[in-house]
Motif scaffolding. Structure first.
Motif, short mmCIF file in Angstrom:
data_model
loop_
_atom_site.label_atom_id
_atom_site.label_comp_id
_atom_site.label_asym_id
_atom_site.label_seq_id
_atom_site.Cartn_x
_atom_site.Cartn_y
_atom_site.Cartn_z
N ALA A 82 1.34 -1.21 -0.36
CA ALA A 82 -0.33 0.17 -0.30
C ALA A 82 1.25 1.07 0.15
N HIS A 83 1.92 0.97 0.09
CA HIS A 83 3.24 2.54 0.20
C HIS A 83 3.96 1.80 -1.03
N THR A 84 4.19 2.01 -2.33
CA THR A 84 4.74 2.56 -3.29
C THR A 84 5.70 3.72 -4.50
N HIS A 85 7.09 3.59 -4.81
CA HIS A 85 6.86 5.16 -5.48
C HIS A 85 7.36 4.73 -6.81
N ILE A 86 6.91 3.75 -7.66
CA ILE A 86 7.07 2.91 -8.50
C ILE A 86 7.82 3.58 -9.00
N THR A 87 7.69 4.36 -9.78
CA THR A 87 8.57 5.60 -10.67
C THR A 87 10.12 6.06 -10.13
N GLY A 88 10.63 4.95 -8.75
CA GLY A 88 11.03 6.30 -8.37
C GLY A 88 12.62 5.33 -8.06
N ASN A 89 13.12 6.22 -7.61
CA ASN A 89 14.87 4.29 -7.35
C ASN A 89 15.62 5.39 -6.09
N PRO A 90 16.21 4.42 -5.38
CA PRO A 90 17.31 4.43 -4.78
C PRO A 90 18.20 5.96 -5.10
N GLU A 91 18.82 6.18 -6.28
CA GLU A 91 19.74 6.87 -6.69
C GLU A 91 19.02 8.21 -6.39
N ASP A 92 17.57 8.19 -6.60
CA ASP A 92 17.37 9.48 -6.89
C ASP A 92 16.72 10.21 -5.21
N ALA A 93 17.17 9.19 -4.50
CA ALA A 93 17.30 10.68 -3.16
C ALA A 93 17.93 11.47 -2.99
N GLY A 94 19.15 11.92 -3.84
CA GLY A 94 19.92 13.68 -3.16
C GLY A 94 20.04 14.12 -5.03
N TYR A 95 21.10 14.52 -5.29
CA TYR A 95 20.70 15.16 -6.57
C TYR A 95 20.97 14.80 -7.68
N SER A 96 21.32 13.49 -7.73
CA SER A 96 21.53 12.55 -8.73
C SER A 96 19.78 12.87 -10.20
N LEU A 97 18.34 13.27 -9.15
CA LEU A 97 16.89 13.19 -9.22
C LEU A 97 17.06 14.28 -10.29
N ILE A 98 17.51 15.22 -9.92
CA ILE A 98 17.87 16.53 -10.70
C ILE A 98 17.75 16.53 -12.43
N ALA A 99 19.17 15.16 -12.90
CA ALA A 99 19.23 14.90 -13.94
C ALA A 99 18.26 14.20 -15.11
N LYS A 100 17.35 13.75 -14.34
CA LYS A 100 16.49 12.57 -14.82
C LYS A 100 15.30 13.24 -15.70
N SER A 101 14.86 12.87 -16.67
CA SER A 101 13.50 13.62 -17.37
C SER A 101 11.95 12.55 -16.92
N VAL A 102 11.10 13.39 -17.46
CA VAL A 102 10.18 12.51 -17.16
C VAL A 102 9.90 11.08 -17.99
N PRO A 103 10.13 11.36 -19.26
CA PRO A 103 10.46 9.67 -19.74
C PRO A 103 11.37 8.96 -19.35
N ARG A 104 12.11 9.40 -18.67
CA ARG A 104 13.81 8.18 -18.34
C ARG A 104 13.26 7.52 -16.98
N ILE A 105 12.20 8.80 -16.00
CA ILE A 105 11.38 8.15 -15.28
C ILE A 105 10.54 7.14 -14.72
N THR A 106 9.21 7.60 -15.93
CA THR A 106 8.29 6.68 -15.98
C THR A 106 9.08 5.67 -16.77
N LEU A 107 10.74 5.15 -17.80
CA LEU A 107 10.13 3.84 -18.08
C LEU A 107 11.09 3.17 -16.93
N SER A 108 12.18 3.86 -16.11
CA SER A 108 12.50 3.18 -15.37
C SER A 108 11.09 2.44 -14.78
N GLY A 109 10.06 3.56 -14.23
CA GLY A 109 8.76 2.51 -13.32
C GLY A 109 8.03 1.63 -14.02
N ALA A 110 8.52 0.55 -15.44
CA ALA A 110 7.46 0.04 -15.60
C ALA A 110 8.76 -1.03 -15.70
#
Ligand SMILES: [Zn+2]
Length: 420
Positions: A82-110
């Motif tokens: 009942a609590h996931t963030h399926i399009t998120g990943n551990p390495e997104d916990a800090g600044y690395s997230l800001i380099a990722k595009s929405v399509p890239r994030i969505t595909l990692s969700g798949a």
């Protein structure tokens, strides 16, 4: 040509595919009755199309049924997180997230959706994703474009300006604001309604500060009672449930009093919070295993120091307080916050629940009947019963004695189709 082909198909179908879809019979040495916490021996589950038509011990298998014999394995209903963030990943916990595009994030969700499904989680409730990536993924799964669990999705979580679910790591000149930011009664209504407009099944609210955000304190409440009542009242009126991220005691109480359906995390829950959650029958969704993983892997994922310092204080405290809430009888639904740690390891949460005093049967119930109730999907998922989706998993060993068996799911079926 087209007419000839279709008439041949019709003739073939008249013989082979009468109105009823073919029956599948799944056999296994045992099946867990999750309601009673008991084992049913010589289990047979009969399936027609996507749904279970009968389940029990030594049921007669209809002639012509396709038999799937799982031998000595133990069947359980597909698990629910009942609590996931399926399009998120551990390495997104800090600044690395800001380099990722929405399509890239969505595909990692798949990718994450498939990993989660193969780990035995056939249903998830996704509570917070930027830019509606979770809603896009949910729709792609429902349309059969990509494999994944059944999903309820929230879209961008509601947050106060500078709150846990705002963008908190950029300098002011970037002028970045998260999509879910809403301050005051009117904006709160607007963003709740906008999320529903774009497909949210559930409204996620960041009611207190958090661990993986900059410049806020997990113990302080962020939304006021008036704002929470506006969001939750409107969501309910529009037929959506609500989930509040809340660590601090005040934010927990305000959310419960405003009528929220679940408290996520609940780290600083106190006696008054426990009393209120029992009175209001509000589910607590503890997310505890993440503490072990995050602290062990902080360096590998380059977790920024201020966030690690918060994690070291909040996460051990949460175990003590949630242990008390479990013993006091607060309703518990299973959740993980998968994304903070790698997807697919979701079942590691069971071991923590058992350490805090649950029996294996109680822990399994949090991820089946309880979570189904929280999602409002008790008629669809959460137990092996006639009328429900044929979402089944099988494990070796005895899950009612050792919940670690759930970390090694051997076989998975979703809606009558074998996916592992
Ligand atoms: Zn979360």
């Amino acid at each position: 040509m087209k007419a000839i082909t279709s008439s041949i198909l019709m003739l073939a179908c008249a013989a082979a595919c009468a109105a009823e879809p073919a029956t599948i019979a799944v056999k296994a040495a045992h099946m867990v009755d999750v309601r009673n916490g008991t084992l049913v021996d010589n289990a047979v589950v009969l399936i027609s199309g996507e749904r279970i038509t009968a389940a029990g011990s030594k049921l007669a298998i209809p002639a012509g049924a396709q038999v799937i014999d799982l031998g000595n394995k133990t069947l359980l209903p597909g698990l629910i997180d009942a609590h996931t963030h399926i399009t998120g990943n551990p390495e997104d916990a800090g600044y690395s997230l800001i380099a990722k595009s929405v399509p890239r994030i969505t595909l990692s969700g798949a990718r994450n959706a498939l990993v989660t499904l193969r780990a035995g989680f056939t249903t998830i409730r996704d509570v917070g994703a930027d830019a509606y990536t979770d809603i896009g993924l949910r729709d792609a799964i429902n349309d059969g474009d990509v494999p994944g669990p059944r999903m309820l999705a929230s879209g961008p979580p509601l947050s106060i300006t500078g709150g846990h679910c705002d963008e908190t790591m950029h300098a002011p000149e970037y002028k970045l604001t998260a999509l879910g930011v809403a301050d005051g009664h009117d904006e709160a209504l607007k963003v709740t309604r906008r999320n529903i407009k774009y497909g949210a099944d559930v409204i996620k609210i960041c009611a207190t500060g958090g661990v993986l955000s900059f410049g806020d304190d997990p113990r302080t409440s962020q939304y006021t009672l008036d704002e929470l009542k506006a969001i939750i009242g409107d969501a309910h009126r529009l037929g959506r449930k609500t989930a509040a991220h809340a660590h601090g005691g005040d934010g927990i109480k305000l959310s419960v009093l405003a009528g929220v359906d679940s408290i996520e995390h609940g780290s600083y829950i106190d006696d008054e919070g426990i009393r209120l959650m029992k009175e209001y029958k509000t589910y607590l969704v503890p997310t505890l295993y993440l503490g072990d993983w995050l602290i062990e892997n902080a360096e590998a994922i380059k977790l920024p120091k201020p966030l690690l310092e918060k994690a070291k204080v909040v996460l051990p405290t949460a175990r003590v307080n949630i242990g008390k809430a479990i013993k006091a009888g607060v309703p518990i639904a299973f959740g993980t916050d998968a994304a903070v740690y790698p997807h697919g390891l979701n079942a590691r949460e069971f071991g923590v629940l058992v350490k805090l005093g649950m029996t294996p049967a109680q822990a399994i119930r949090t991820a089946t009947v309880n979570a189904a109730d929280l999602l409002g999907w008790s008629d669809k998922v959460g137990s092996i019963e006639a009328g429900k989706y044929a979402d089944l998993i099988a494990v070796d060993g005895e899950p009612l004695k050792d919940v670690k068996t759930l970390e090694q799911v051997q076989w998975v079926m979703k809606g009558g189709a074998v996916v592992k």
